[in-house]
Write a protein that holds these residues in place. Structure first.
Motif, PDB file in Angstrom:
ATOM      1  N   VAL A 187      33.015 -92.661  11.801  1.00 20.90           N
ATOM      2  CA  VAL A 187      34.703 -91.759  12.298  1.00 20.90           C
ATOM      3  C   VAL A 187      33.780 -92.625  14.025  1.00 20.90           C
ATOM      4  O   VAL A 187      34.810 -93.356  14.485  1.00 20.90           O
ATOM      5  CB  VAL A 187      34.543 -90.231  13.405  1.00 20.90           C
ATOM      6  CG1 VAL A 187      33.029 -89.926  13.545  1.00 20.90           C
ATOM      7  CG2 VAL A 187      35.395 -90.464  13.966  1.00 20.90           C
ATOM      8  N   VAL A 188      32.565 -93.120  14.171  1.00 16.98           N
ATOM      9  CA  VAL A 188      32.733 -94.490  15.151  1.00 16.98           C
ATOM     10  C   VAL A 188      32.709 -95.552  15.439  1.00 16.98           C
ATOM     11  O   VAL A 188      33.372 -96.616  15.892  1.00 16.98           O
ATOM     12  CB  VAL A 188      30.772 -94.136  15.647  1.00 16.98           C
ATOM     13  CG1 VAL A 188      30.258 -94.931  16.509  1.00 16.98           C
ATOM     14  CG2 VAL A 188      30.172 -92.766  15.684  1.00 16.98           C
ATOM     15  N   SER A 189      32.272 -95.910  14.043  1.00 15.33           N
ATOM     16  CA  SER A 189      32.837 -97.262  13.273  1.00 15.33           C
ATOM     17  C   SER A 189      34.753 -97.490  13.744  1.00 15.33           C
ATOM     18  O   SER A 189      34.772 -98.918  13.769  1.00 15.33           O
ATOM     19  CB  SER A 189      33.050 -97.661  11.865  1.00 15.33           C
ATOM     20  OG  SER A 189      30.875 -97.539  11.367  1.00 15.33           O
ATOM     21  N   TRP A 190      35.245 -96.905  12.754  1.00 16.06           N
ATOM     22  CA  TRP A 190      36.261 -97.347  12.893  1.00 16.06           C
ATOM     23  C   TRP A 190      37.275 -96.781  14.457  1.00 16.06           C
ATOM     24  O   TRP A 190      38.264 -97.627  14.866  1.00 16.06           O
ATOM     25  CB  TRP A 190      37.178 -95.854  11.825  1.00 16.06           C
ATOM     26  CG  TRP A 190      37.220 -95.232  10.835  1.00 16.06           C
ATOM     27  CD1 TRP A 190      36.070 -95.608   9.740  1.00 16.06           C
ATOM     28  CD2 TRP A 190      37.969 -96.874   9.653  1.00 16.06           C
ATOM     29  NE1 TRP A 190      36.299 -95.592   8.412  1.00 16.06           N
ATOM     30  CE2 TRP A 190      37.624 -96.573   8.630  1.00 16.06           C
ATOM     31  CE3 TRP A 190      39.299 -97.301   9.829  1.00 16.06           C
ATOM     32  CZ2 TRP A 190      38.652 -97.425   7.503  1.00 16.06           C
ATOM     33  CZ3 TRP A 190      39.901 -97.709   8.661  1.00 16.06           C
ATOM     34  CH2 TRP A 190      39.909 -97.952   7.291  1.00 16.06           C
ATOM     35  N   THR A 191      36.947 -96.015  15.322  1.00 16.47           N
ATOM     36  CA  THR A 191      37.217 -95.741  16.609  1.00 16.47           C
ATOM     37  C   THR A 191      36.329 -96.842  17.199  1.00 16.47           C
ATOM     38  O   THR A 191      37.219 -97.675  18.170  1.00 16.47           O
ATOM     39  CB  THR A 191      36.461 -94.406  17.281  1.00 16.47           C
ATOM     40  OG1 THR A 191      36.605 -93.029  16.450  1.00 16.47           O
ATOM     41  CG2 THR A 191      37.035 -94.453  18.628  1.00 16.47           C
TER      42      THR A 191
END
Length: 883
Positions: A187-191
């Motif tokens: 989720v961190v990468s996508w965000t």
């Protein structure tokens, strides 16, 4: 000697204990950002511990956090030994403080020293590359990541995603990176990817990535939604914002204060304050950011009472407002021009000691400039700002421009001397000052500065430059600027068309429309209103109708500016029925709408209808303004309603609290003069609160001509010539006064004196539209077309044969309106009225000619002169002698 230098075991133990204590203190101060930790530096040096790398790294971190980049860099340069932590600390500090060039320089120095960077060093260097748009440098760092075997590191993966998202036009590389991250990215990468796209203005792509994120089975968190809600507020629209709100509920995102504030901000931006407040009240947690967002939201929606109410609720809740809160409250005071409210907030700012704050200072300058009659307080507020930025200077300049003061140029020079570079808003504002003072020298100087600084690439600056040149009458230069602009929009052409309309060059204003279409730029409601105004000025009914059709197809006819222009158009074309229909289509007529209809009815000779429309306006609850009363007094003057006109004039201050301007006094003199009360009119001139100008004296001179008062007329002519000795109209009015009084010798002497002084009246011009073509006619013009000459000769012969009282005069056969009338009889379809437009008043001779011509040809002639319409039919005129 050896014994002196050596340390006893007890001393070594004590030093070790001291070293451990120093580390603990530094660690504690670092974690809490406490400046007091710096006291450790001095004993470290005294006890010879400055070679301890671990201690130095902790000191370096504390300096960077609490004492700024300069001190941290100085310590770093003095350190005898440096490791990867030292380099990373100082490099990261440079990146955080936006010294990106220096950060990359340090990165190269680190590699040159033989030190290997870690994931944190590489991440900071990548962020600097991203900020500078250094794509090649960033790809080299990516290569280093691969060589060091760190490509699977999640921290670096996120930094690489951010770099490629901001630097690449395509998201292909980013998706490749995501595929390398374990599990296709978390989720961190996508965000991070979503956030980077939002920050670079790629809102559509950001939402597309969000969709792919969900398809990949990665659930968004509250930070993902915060970024996307910002995109919805800026670009995507309310529908997307509502969709995101629904989805964050479905995905169970934690409703923390940051997310709640983002949702409130989104609804506020779209004027949905009820929904914003509902969201704010969903959880009991409030902080200063949320309250400020609510206050700002009410302010943006012009709900000032609610803005102040929210501020009071905030205080009752025990949360203290910050500088942004007070800036919003001061902006609210500016929006309603309430000096008292603004001063109350200013006093609160002083009490809490925030008067030197940049944001508050900018808001204070804006408030005092807008709300106060004096610029003193605004200048004082500006001087109290510790370090004024470009917004501060621009607010001050804008205030001087709005107050019509040329000090704006002086302030602009001060701004440059202070080393603050103007931005596109500053340049657009100061160009607005050039346009107001109609001074071409500063415009050209600013143009040179704009070219040197390459500020002309900004479309707003280009548009302001076009407006400044066109406002100063340099139309060719305005066109030249348009030709050099990389991008043009509807504002570009609207500025030029509006300025041409102000000059009375309506034909050229309509040609702007052609250029705009050739440029592939669609009209908006403002450009459409300008072109309708040009069509109204020319009286081109066919062009106006085509623009009307476009307004209906595009939906712009619902905009008040366009609807008001349609009322104006049909009124100016003498089609009061269509003007009425256009007015009835306005859902909520404002003062401009009512004024347009009243003025149109009066100029078309429907005096009683104009007066009854004024009653309708009051019943509708619309407050009349100075323009309304001017139209009413003028209508009474042309309709011979002396007593009613006087009643309207004296009701201005008593009933409507409107202070009469010079135009109102000119109208009052005309009203009294037409009614034969010349002495009263003279009394008005001598007692009015304005210095008499040439126009008011000419108005009474014309009244003296109507009533044959030679003595007063001569006095008025003398006053006029003292005020404007080069106006030929004064000589002609005086000559006509002498002629009508049987003093033709004096009349001839006056005309001869005018010729001796080299004065000539501008030739009268007429024009008419036939089959979408404009035909022009000038006074004294010899027409080569035999048909027109024959028609004029036929009409005059018919006057004589029918025994009409018409005094033929050789020099008046070729008056422009007579030529236009003859051309209209020959070319306008038989059932249609002949419409003629004239740039000056119709003379009595031509007025008689038109009335007689309608009897001979059995046609209606509609003539619009500088003041009003004349509807000629069956030997009569709608003005009934009240010309």
């Amino acid at each position: 000697m050896h014994m002196l230098c050596s340390k006893t075991p007890t001393q070594s133990f004590s030093l070790s204990r001291f070293q451990e204590t120093c580390l603990r203190v530094l660690s504690f101060c670092n974690s809490n950002s406490l400046k007091e930790g710096i006291c450790i530096h001095s004993p470290i040096i005294k006890l010879g511990l400055q070679h301890d790398l671990y201690l130095n790294n902790n000191l370096l971190s504390l300096y960077a956090k609490c004492f700024g980049l300069h001190h941290a860099r100085h310590l770093f340069d003095e350190m005898p030994d440096k490791d990867v932590v030292s380099w990373t600390t100082v490099l990261s500090s440079h990146t955080k403080n936006k010294y990106h060039f220096d950060a990359l320089e340090l990165f190269d120095m680190m590699l040159g020293s033989g030190q290997y960077p870690n994931e944190f060093t590489l991440s900071s260097a990548l962020r600097s590359c991203s900020a500078l748009g250094e794509f090649d440098c960033g790809t080299k760092i990516h290569a280093s990541v691969v060589k060091l075997g760190l490509e699977m590191n999640p921290f670096l993966g996120t930094s690489l995603i951010e770099f490629y998202t901001k630097s690449c036009c395509s998201t292909f590389e980013v998706y490749k990176l995501l595929s390398l991250v374990k599990g296709g990215g978390d989720v961190v990468s996508w965000t991070t990817m979503v956030s980077s796209l939002v920050e670079t203005g790629k809102y559509g792509e950001a939402f597309g990535v969000y969709v792919k994120m969900i398809e990949a089975g990665v659930y968004p968190n509250e930070f993902t939604f915060v970024k996307l809600l910002g995109a919805a507020s800026s670009f995507l629209g309310l529908a997307y914002g509502k969709l995101l709100h629904a989805q964050l509920i479905i995905f169970g995102a934690e409703m923390n204060l940051v997310l709640k504030t983002a949702i409130v901000d989104m609804y506020s931006k779209f004027r949905q304050m009820e929904d914003a407040i509902k969201v704010a009240n969903m959880t009991p947690e409030y902080d200063v950011c949320l309250w400020t967002t609510i206050i700002s939201g009410f302010n943006q929606n012009l709900q000032v009472r609610e803005t102040v109410g929210a501020f009071l609720d905030m205080e009752l809740s025990g949360i203290l407002p910050n500088n942004f809160t007070y800036a919003s409250l001061l902006n609210a005071s500016s929006s309603i021009l309430s000096l008292g409210l603004g001063e109350q907030f200013h006093s609160r700012v002083i009490i809490i000691g925030l008067e030197n704050d940049l944001y508050i200072g900018n808001a204070l300058v804006d408030m005092y400039m807008k709300c106060s009659h004096s610029t003193t307080n605004a200048v004082k507020a500006f001087r109290e700002i510790a370090s004024p930025n470009v917004i501060s200077w621009t607010s001050l300049i804008a205030g001087f421009v709005e107050n019509g003061l040329e000090q704006s140029f002086q302030v602009f020079s001060e701004m440059q001397a202070a080393g603050v570079q103007p931005n596109f808003v500053t340049l657009s504002t100061i160009l607005g000052a050039c346009s107001k003072v109609r001074s071409l020298v500063p415009t050209m100087m600013l143009h040179g500065h704009i070219i040197k600084t390459k500020a002309d690439i900004d479309i707003a600056v280009g548009n302001a430059l076009v407006d400044a040149y066109a406002g100063g009458g340099m139309t060719d230069e305005a066109w030249s600027v348009i030709g050099t602009m990389n991008h043009r929009d509807s504002i570009t052409y609207t500025c030029l068309a509006a300025r041409l309309n102000q000059k009375g060059d309506h034909g050229m204003a309509l040609k702007v429309f052609v250029h705009m279409c050739n440029d592939g730029i669609k009209m908006d409601e403002f450009s459409l209103a300008s072109f309708l105004s040009a069509a109204a000025g020319l009286g081109t009914m066919e062009t106006g109708k085509q623009l009307h059709c476009y307004s209906v197809k595009s939906g712009f006819h619902r905009c008040n500016s366009v609807s008001n222009s349609l009322v104006h158009l049909y009124s100016k074309c003498g089609s009061i029925h269509d003007a009425n229909r256009a007015f009835k289509d306005i859902s909520e007529p404002d003062a401009f709408s009512w004024n347009g209809l009243i003025s149109g009815l009066a100029s078309n000779g429907y005096i009683s209808h104009a007066l009854s429309t004024f009653d309708d306006m009051r019943l509708a609850g619309v407050k009349p303004d100075s323009v309304t009363l001017l139209s009413l007094i003028s209508a009474c003057s042309h309709g011979g309603l002396l007593d009613l006109g006087l009643e309207y004039f004296y009701s201005m201050q008593k009933v409507y609290h409107i202070t009469p301007k010079l135009d109102h006094y000119v109208c009052l003199v005309d009203l009294l003069g037409r009614g034969g009360r010349l002495e009263e009119a003279m009394g008005v001139i001598e007692t009015m609160p304005f210095k008499p100008d040439s126009l008011v004296c000419k108005t009474l001179l014309n009244a003296c001509n109507l009533h044959g008062n030679v003595a007063l007329g001569e006095d008025m002519a003398r006053r006029c010539l003292e005020l404007d000795p080069s106006d030929p109209a004064i000589y002609l009015l005086l000559a006509n006064l002498y002629d009508n009084a049987g003093l033709s010798d004096f009349g001839e002497k006056t005309r001869r004196l005018m010729r001796e002084r080299g004065l000539r009246r501008s030739p009268g011009q007429c024009w008419m539209e036939i089959r979408s073509r404009i035909h022009h006619f000038s006074a004294g013009e010899k027409i080569d077309e035999d048909e027109i000459n024959e028609k004029l000769a036929f009409l005059i012969t018919e006057f004589r044969n029918r025994g009409y009282q018409y005094q033929e005069s050789e020099d008046k056969i070729y008056h422009s309106e007579q030529l236009a009338a003859a051309y209209g009889v020959l070319n306008v379809p038989t059932m249609a009225p002949i419409r003629i437009y004239k740039n000056s008043l119709i003379c009595p001779h031509c007025h008689t000619f038109m009335m007689l011509a309608t009897q001979v040809v059995g046609r209606e002639i509609i003539l619009r002169d500088r003041k009003r319409f004349h509807f000629f039919k069956d030997g009569q005129c709608s003005c009934r002698g009240h010309s």
